[in-house]
Scaffold this active site. Structure first.
Site, mmCIF file in Angstrom:
data_model
loop_
_atom_site.group_PDB
_atom_site.id
_atom_site.type_symbol
_atom_site.label_atom_id
_atom_site.label_comp_id
_atom_site.label_asym_id
_atom_site.label_seq_id
_atom_site.Cartn_x
_atom_site.Cartn_y
_atom_site.Cartn_z
ATOM 1 N N ASP A 1 0.819 -1.211 0.000
ATOM 2 C CA ASP A 1 0.000 0.000 0.000
ATOM 3 C C ASP A 1 0.854 1.263 0.000
ATOM 4 O O ASP A 1 0.661 2.167 -0.818
ATOM 5 C CB ASP A 1 -0.933 0.008 1.216
ATOM 6 C CG ASP A 1 -1.718 -1.277 1.349
ATOM 7 O OD1 ASP A 1 -1.225 -2.180 2.046
ATOM 8 O OD2 ASP A 1 -2.799 -1.376 0.749
ATOM 9 N N GLU B 1 1.354 -5.974 -4.894
ATOM 10 C CA GLU B 1 1.022 -5.110 -6.033
ATOM 11 C C GLU B 1 2.188 -4.256 -6.505
ATOM 12 O O GLU B 1 2.474 -4.212 -7.701
ATOM 13 C CB GLU B 1 -0.170 -4.201 -5.684
ATOM 14 C CG GLU B 1 -0.609 -3.317 -6.833
ATOM 15 C CD GLU B 1 -2.007 -2.740 -6.650
ATOM 16 O OE1 GLU B 1 -2.211 -1.587 -7.044
ATOM 17 O OE2 GLU B 1 -2.893 -3.446 -6.127
#
Length: 376
Positions: free
Chosen positions: A16, A272
């Site tokens: 994040d 990610e």
């Protein structure tokens, strides 16, 4: 230029904060926006920006104001563009201030990356909120109709120049304590805990080709210790078993991690941020997707495999998908890795082709700014 606030709640170690920190820097450097990045775990931020201070309320790095997000939340004037990253919840007092300001504020929920078919249909949809506010869902993605991928304007130029400069690669690796041996295969490994690691390491150790495995500090180091039968591995440690040379690396800043990916022949990545950066490296990759309850992550994995393998030869696509499934299932890596070897040239060529294909679309920062301009 507009003022932007990005809110980041660190829930997945560094994924994040990794995405939001890259995005924040790009919006400042390339778009000239004044930007504040609110982070609820500055300790995670310091891992990516080692010169930062985890104990101060506000600090400036790369032109980005980085502030501690905690309760009680300070009274601040809301920005013109407000991004809640990955469905984190904005402070209630901040939402009240947006509603009471009397000015239009663009409120965006920056979602997780996915290649699933429904993403394009949901990208940009509004969601009415109390107090007359409205927020929009903003989805990164790999196809037209989505928000694109994080990519700095000069990223591919810098990457290709670095990959063409062997002395620069050798100097970088040496700064990490790694000397690349002639003819060796270089693999980076950044993953969650994985029961399939031992089988893969067995195959690499027994291979006729020497492999140097570069392992930044992270969760998978525990599995590596178990395979080696050691209680503790620390940065700088090196171990050799058969034709597998293991190097334990420190957790490096983002720009150095990019260089690490650019040096390697294969990058095993997770989550990610590293997943996106490995794609821009133009080299074959192996993705350990973040596991979700009830196996929901498998749909995301299969959607990407279908998209990525669409232009690969059928056999290469099949063995590539088999390796990714084995890695994420934590079993069957030995056979899957051996079957992949015949497809290696096709995978190398496709990695660069995929890079060019994705670079032909607007990047995430550009798409966000264009959405804002259209909204105005």
């Amino acid at each position: 230029m507009a003022r932007w606030d990005i809110f980041c709640s660190v829930v997945d170690n560094y994924g994040d904060i990794g995405v939001t920190w890259r995005l924040a820097r790009q919006l400042v450097a390339e778009r000239g926006h004044a930007l504040c990045l609110w982070v609820d775990d500055l300790g995670a931020f310091v891992r990516l920006c080692p010169d930062a201070n985890a104990s101060v309320e506000s600090q400036l790095w790369s032109g980005v104001e980085v502030r501690q997000w905690c309760e009680p939340f300070p009274q601040v004037e809301p920005a013109e563009v407000v991004i809640e990253a990955f469905a984190c919840q904005l402070p209630p007092s901040y939402i009240k201030a947006m509603a009471a300001s009397g000015s239009r504020r663009l409120w965006l929920n920056l979602e997780y990356l996915s290649a699933e078919d429904w993403v394009a249909g949901c990208h940009g949809l509004p969601s009415p909120q109390p107090g007359g506010l409205q927020k929009f869902f903003f989805f990164p993605g790999f196809v037209e109709g989505t928000g694109g991928l994080l990519r700095e304007a000069d990223l591919l130029t810098r990457r290709r120049a670095f990959q063409a400069d062997v002395p620069a690669q050798e100097a970088f690796l040496l700064s990490l304590g790694v000397v690349r041996e002639t003819g060796t295969r270089l693999i980076s490994l950044f993953a969650y805990e994985n029961a399939g690691l031992a089988g893969w390491l067995d195959v690499l150790a027994a291979d006729t080709q020497l492999t140097q495995l570069l392992v930044p500090q992270g969760k998978v180091v525990g599995d590596l210790q178990a395979w080696l039968g050691e209680a503790l591995l620390e940065p700088g440690d090196q171990r050799r078993r058969g034709n597998l040379q293991i190097h334990v690396l420190p957790f490096v800043a983002q720009d150095d991690y990019d260089c690490l990916l650019w040096c390697c022949d294969l990058n095993a990545v997770r989550g990610e941020d590293s997943f996106i950066r490995a794609q821009w490296a133009g080299r074959p990759l192996l993705w350990h997707i973040y596991p979700q309850e009830e196996g929901a992550h498998w749909n995301k994995l299969e959607a990407f495999l279908a998209l990525y393998g669409d232009e690969l030869p059928v056999e290469a696509s099949a063995v590539h998908a088999a390796l990714w499934r084995a890695w994420n299932a934590g079993e069957g890596m030995e056979e899957a890795w051996l079957e992949l070897q015949n497809a290696w040239p096709a995978l190398q060529q496709h990695a660069e082709h995929w890079c060019d294909l994705q670079a032909g679309r607007p990047d995430l920062a550009t798409a966000l700014e264009q959405f804002y301009l259209n909204w105005l």
